[in-house]
Design a protein around this motif. Structure first.
Motif, mmCIF file in Angstrom:
data_model
loop_
_atom_site.group_PDB
_atom_site.id
_atom_site.type_symbol
_atom_site.label_atom_id
_atom_site.label_comp_id
_atom_site.label_asym_id
_atom_site.label_seq_id
_atom_site.Cartn_x
_atom_site.Cartn_y
_atom_site.Cartn_z
ATOM 1 N N ASP A 1 -70.231 11.555 106.583
ATOM 2 C CA ASP A 1 -71.352 12.487 106.515
ATOM 3 C C ASP A 1 -71.688 12.836 105.069
ATOM 4 O O ASP A 1 -72.864 13.026 104.729
ATOM 5 C CB ASP A 1 -71.044 13.751 107.318
ATOM 6 C CG ASP A 1 -69.773 14.448 106.847
ATOM 7 O OD1 ASP A 1 -68.950 13.797 106.166
ATOM 8 O OD2 ASP A 1 -69.605 15.638 107.167
ATOM 9 N N ILE A 2 -70.675 12.876 104.196
ATOM 10 C CA ILE A 2 -70.947 13.096 102.772
ATOM 11 C C ILE A 2 -71.677 11.896 102.180
ATOM 12 O O ILE A 2 -72.626 12.049 101.397
ATOM 13 C CB ILE A 2 -69.633 13.370 102.011
ATOM 14 C CG1 ILE A 2 -69.028 14.703 102.457
ATOM 15 C CG2 ILE A 2 -69.863 13.376 100.510
ATOM 16 C CD1 ILE A 2 -67.725 15.049 101.771
ATOM 17 N N GLU B 1 -84.677 18.465 95.876
ATOM 18 C CA GLU B 1 -83.823 19.638 95.696
ATOM 19 C C GLU B 1 -83.179 20.063 97.014
ATOM 20 O O GLU B 1 -82.006 20.462 97.053
ATOM 21 C CB GLU B 1 -84.646 20.785 95.103
ATOM 22 C CG GLU B 1 -85.119 20.522 93.670
ATOM 23 C CD GLU B 1 -86.012 21.626 93.159
ATOM 24 O OE1 GLU B 1 -86.274 22.586 93.927
ATOM 25 O OE2 GLU B 1 -86.459 21.545 91.990
ATOM 26 N N ALA B 2 -83.957 19.978 98.103
ATOM 27 C CA ALA B 2 -83.388 20.323 99.414
ATOM 28 C C ALA B 2 -82.286 19.347 99.804
ATOM 29 O O ALA B 2 -81.252 19.743 100.361
ATOM 30 C CB ALA B 2 -84.490 20.332 100.472
ATOM 31 N N ALA B 3 -82.490 18.055 99.514
ATOM 32 C CA ALA B 3 -81.463 17.056 99.827
ATOM 33 C C ALA B 3 -80.194 17.305 99.015
ATOM 34 O O ALA B 3 -79.077 17.148 99.524
ATOM 35 C CB ALA B 3 -82.000 15.647 99.564
ATOM 36 N N VAL B 4 -80.361 17.694 97.751
ATOM 37 C CA VAL B 4 -79.195 18.016 96.921
ATOM 38 C C VAL B 4 -78.438 19.209 97.497
ATOM 39 O O VAL B 4 -77.198 19.211 97.571
ATOM 40 C CB VAL B 4 -79.634 18.292 95.468
ATOM 41 C CG1 VAL B 4 -78.466 18.855 94.653
ATOM 42 C CG2 VAL B 4 -80.160 17.025 94.812
ATOM 43 N N ALA B 5 -79.187 20.228 97.930
ATOM 44 C CA ALA B 5 -78.539 21.401 98.512
ATOM 45 C C ALA B 5 -77.790 21.044 99.793
ATOM 46 O O ALA B 5 -76.671 21.517 100.022
ATOM 47 C CB ALA B 5 -79.585 22.482 98.792
ATOM 48 N N ARG B 6 -78.402 20.190 100.622
ATOM 49 C CA ARG B 6 -77.722 19.762 101.854
ATOM 50 C C ARG B 6 -76.466 18.963 101.532
ATOM 51 O O ARG B 6 -75.440 19.088 102.219
ATOM 52 C CB ARG B 6 -78.676 18.953 102.726
ATOM 53 C CG ARG B 6 -79.752 19.790 103.398
ATOM 54 C CD ARG B 6 -80.472 18.979 104.459
ATOM 55 N NE ARG B 6 -81.217 17.862 103.893
ATOM 56 C CZ ARG B 6 -82.482 17.930 103.494
ATOM 57 N NH1 ARG B 6 -83.157 19.072 103.623
ATOM 58 N NH2 ARG B 6 -83.105 16.876 103.001
ATOM 59 N N TYR B 7 -76.538 18.134 100.504
ATOM 60 C CA TYR B 7 -75.357 17.352 100.092
ATOM 61 C C TYR B 7 -74.226 18.282 99.673
ATOM 62 O O TYR B 7 -73.074 18.125 100.111
ATOM 63 C CB TYR B 7 -75.746 16.418 98.950
ATOM 64 C CG TYR B 7 -74.561 15.794 98.240
ATOM 65 C CD1 TYR B 7 -73.862 14.741 98.814
ATOM 66 C CD2 TYR B 7 -74.147 16.263 97.000
ATOM 67 C CE1 TYR B 7 -72.774 14.170 98.174
ATOM 68 C CE2 TYR B 7 -73.069 15.703 96.347
ATOM 69 C CZ TYR B 7 -72.390 14.657 96.938
ATOM 70 O OH TYR B 7 -71.316 14.097 96.294
ATOM 71 N N THR C 1 -72.774 20.020 102.620
ATOM 72 C CA THR C 1 -71.936 19.105 103.400
ATOM 73 C C THR C 1 -70.556 18.973 102.767
ATOM 74 O O THR C 1 -69.530 18.957 103.468
ATOM 75 C CB THR C 1 -72.603 17.724 103.504
ATOM 76 O OG1 THR C 1 -73.888 17.860 104.116
ATOM 77 C CG2 THR C 1 -71.764 16.770 104.335
ATOM 78 N N VAL C 2 -70.514 18.894 101.439
ATOM 79 C CA VAL C 2 -69.231 18.797 100.738
ATOM 80 C C VAL C 2 -68.406 20.062 100.961
ATOM 81 O O VAL C 2 -67.199 20.002 101.258
ATOM 82 C CB VAL C 2 -69.456 18.544 99.239
ATOM 83 C CG1 VAL C 2 -68.137 18.627 98.477
ATOM 84 C CG2 VAL C 2 -70.094 17.179 99.020
ATOM 85 N N LEU C 3 -69.053 21.217 100.824
ATOM 86 C CA LEU C 3 -68.325 22.472 101.026
ATOM 87 C C LEU C 3 -67.802 22.591 102.457
ATOM 88 O O LEU C 3 -66.671 23.039 102.686
ATOM 89 C CB LEU C 3 -69.252 23.652 100.706
ATOM 90 C CG LEU C 3 -69.610 23.854 99.229
ATOM 91 C CD1 LEU C 3 -70.654 24.958 99.087
ATOM 92 C CD2 LEU C 3 -68.377 24.177 98.400
ATOM 93 N N THR C 4 -68.626 22.182 103.413
ATOM 94 C CA THR C 4 -68.194 22.221 104.812
ATOM 95 C C THR C 4 -67.004 21.296 105.043
ATOM 96 O O THR C 4 -66.072 21.630 105.790
ATOM 97 C CB THR C 4 -69.356 21.826 105.733
ATOM 98 O OG1 THR C 4 -70.469 22.714 105.512
ATOM 99 C CG2 THR C 4 -68.953 21.910 107.198
#
Length: 527
Positions: free
Chosen positions: A323-324, A402-408, A411-414
């Protein structure tokens, strides 16, 4: 006097050709300049294509929060064997549980699971889209042809006989990717395809993880059913003893009623476990892609094996979790979309060429040089005014990036949270198992001692009932905790992005059983 007329008659004759030749030279000069301009434009277009005029921003992998070690690693020390991350590789992680039935079901899931099949189809579609975007970089060639026969409707007419007319042409068109728009589209499609590949890996990991969790839950239900069968048999004997004592006038009727209540409740619990097992069996049938009516999983002995899962370091998680990887590829695709949006600022320069023949009375005349026509051309299209539409598209693409970067990053934090949670859960359950074993042993001894004292008329049956209920609850709690440890190990494997097999295991196939043996909570397993 004769010179004057002669000079006057000669001058006009010489001045007129001079004026015409001058205009011809000027026209020829303008034509030559136009031809040089076209040639230069073509050379510039070709050079731009070869050099690659990139208008999109250079892609950089987004930075994310990462630490050098897991916070809960110390909590899990002694329960998880240490192994260097570079000595590990993805493998068939479910085989670490040493269950042949699970191995067979996992193979069926990878072939017949419909979620995996959908992910495979999505990946195939994404690859086809990449080929489609790449094809736009090359010229397109088309062929067209027609044939017609005509004549006069009046059959008595001698002036018009039927005639044939054939035409054929070969056309080519090409839009040079001067500004890199097509290459950015290819890059975006490739990133999407790689994200689909990661989604496929995630679908496989999720499906097999669900299978393993449901399978061990079913085996735990089988173990509880066996436990209740043994308990029901014991309760049945106790009920018979109290009935006999009541008939002999030794015990009160309340003892019989208490024994009967306990026996019936245990039977009801068994029926509930049967329902739970059937539901899990249906879920497994769905995962392997068959109807529940066509799938049966016979009861079997359950060994609550809990393999150790090498955790490595947090940085390895960024390369291992699908997923990352999918989120990072989505960022790359969004980055390419910025270049595609910027390309609208620049003109399109399509090139066309055609060769063909028209109005030929016979097919073979189509290939005659006398009837062949050819043409070459180009055009330029440039937006002059759009009220800021292109700028809005570019801003939208930037915001999407920017939204894709935030989602990435999210995802890493999750992913980090999931690993930390499972490290804590696994270590906690391992310690709890030791206490549960002690509680079970103590409850079994208490039950047996009170039952013996009851037979000797030293205690009331109420104390026996209380001890029996406590012993049953302790046994069931231990079994449930053991399956929870397996579920936690599966969840940790999923959180880490897949399974691993150490080099020593690959070099020693016979050690699989030793690797998957059950961990004792009071003795950490050494690798």
């Amino acid at each position: 006097m004769n010179a004057s007329p002669t000079s006057s008659s000669v001058t006009p004759e010489k001045s007129q050709p001079f004026t015409l030749s001058l205009s011809k030279r000027r026209a020829g000069l303008r034509q030559a300049q136009a031809e040089r301009f076209v040639l230069r434009l073509g050379v510039l277009a070709l050079a731009a294509v070869l050099a690659g005029c990139a208008i999109g921003p250079a892609y950089k992998v987004p930075t994310s929060v990462a630490s050098t070690a897991w916070k809960e690693q110390k909590t899990a020390e002694g329960w998880l064997p240490a192994a260097p991350a570079d000595a590990l590789d993805r493998g068939e992680w479910w085989k670490l549980f040493a269950d042949p039935t699970l191995d067979e079901l996992a193979g069926r899931v990878q072939v017949s699971n419909q979620n995996i099949a959908a992910a495979v189809a999505n990946y195939t579609q994404a690859q086809a889209l990449v080929r489609g975007e790449r094809a736009a970089l090359f010229p397109s060639v088309s062929f067209s042809g027609s044939g017609r026969r005509s004549g006069n409707v009046n059959s008595n007419s001698d002036t018009a006989s039927p005639s044939n007319s054939f035409s054929a042409s070969l056309n080519a068109s090409w839009t040079p990717d001067v500004w890199g728009r097509l290459r950015e589209a290819v890059s975006s499609a490739q990133a999407n395809a790689q994200a689909s590949e990661a989604d496929l890996a995630a679908a496989r990991l999720s499906a097999i993880g669900d299978l393993a969790t449901n399978y061990f839950s079913l085996r735990e239900a089988d173990a509880e059913i066996v436990l209740l069968d043994e308990t029901i048999a014991g309760y049945q004997r106790a009920f018979e003893i109290t009935s006999n004592r009541y008939a002999a006038g030794i015990s009160a009727q309340t003892d019989v009623l208490q024994a009967q209540t306990q026996l019936v409740n245990a039977k009801a619990d068994r029926v509930g476990l049967t329902r739970t097992r059937a539901t899990l069996e249906h879920a497994i049938a769905m995962l392997v892609g068959v109807a529940p009516a066509d799938f049966t999983l016979p009861a079997a002995k359950w060994t609550p094996t809990v393999p150790g899962v090498p955790t490595g370091v947090p940085s390895t998680l960024l390369q291992r979790r699908p997923d990352i990887a999918a989120a990072e590829r989505s960022v790359a695709s969004a980055n390419a979309q910025i270049g595609i949006a910027r390309a609208a600022y620049f003109p399109n320069i399509p090139l066309t060429a055609s060769v063909g023949s028209t109005n030929a009375s016979r097919v073979k005349d189509l290939f005659s040089s006398a009837n062949t026509l050819w043409s070459l051309g180009f055009s330029v299209a440039q937006v002059v005014f759009d009220a800021g539409a292109i700028g809005a598209s570019v801003d939208a693409a930037k915001a999407g990036h920017e939204a894709a970067v935030a989602r990435y990053r999210q995802t890493v934090l999750t992913a980090f949270q999931a690993v930390e949670d499972q490290l804590t859960t696994g270590a906690t359950l391992a310690q709890q198992e030791g206490f549960r074993r002690e509680a079970t042993l103590a409850a079994d001894k208490t039950e047996q001692q009170l039952l013996n004292r009851y037979r000797a008329a030293q205690v009331s049956y109420t104390e026996v009932v209380t001890a029996q209920a406590a012993a049953l609850n302790a046994r069931r709690a231990l079994v449930q905790l053991q399956v929870n440890r397996q579920a936690s190990a599966i969840a940790l494997i999923q959180a880490m992005g897949g399974g691993w097999q150490a080099d020593w295991m690959n070099n020693n196939p016979d050690s699989t059983a030793a690797t998957a043996q059950q961990q004792q909570p009071t003795a950490p397993r050494a690798q």
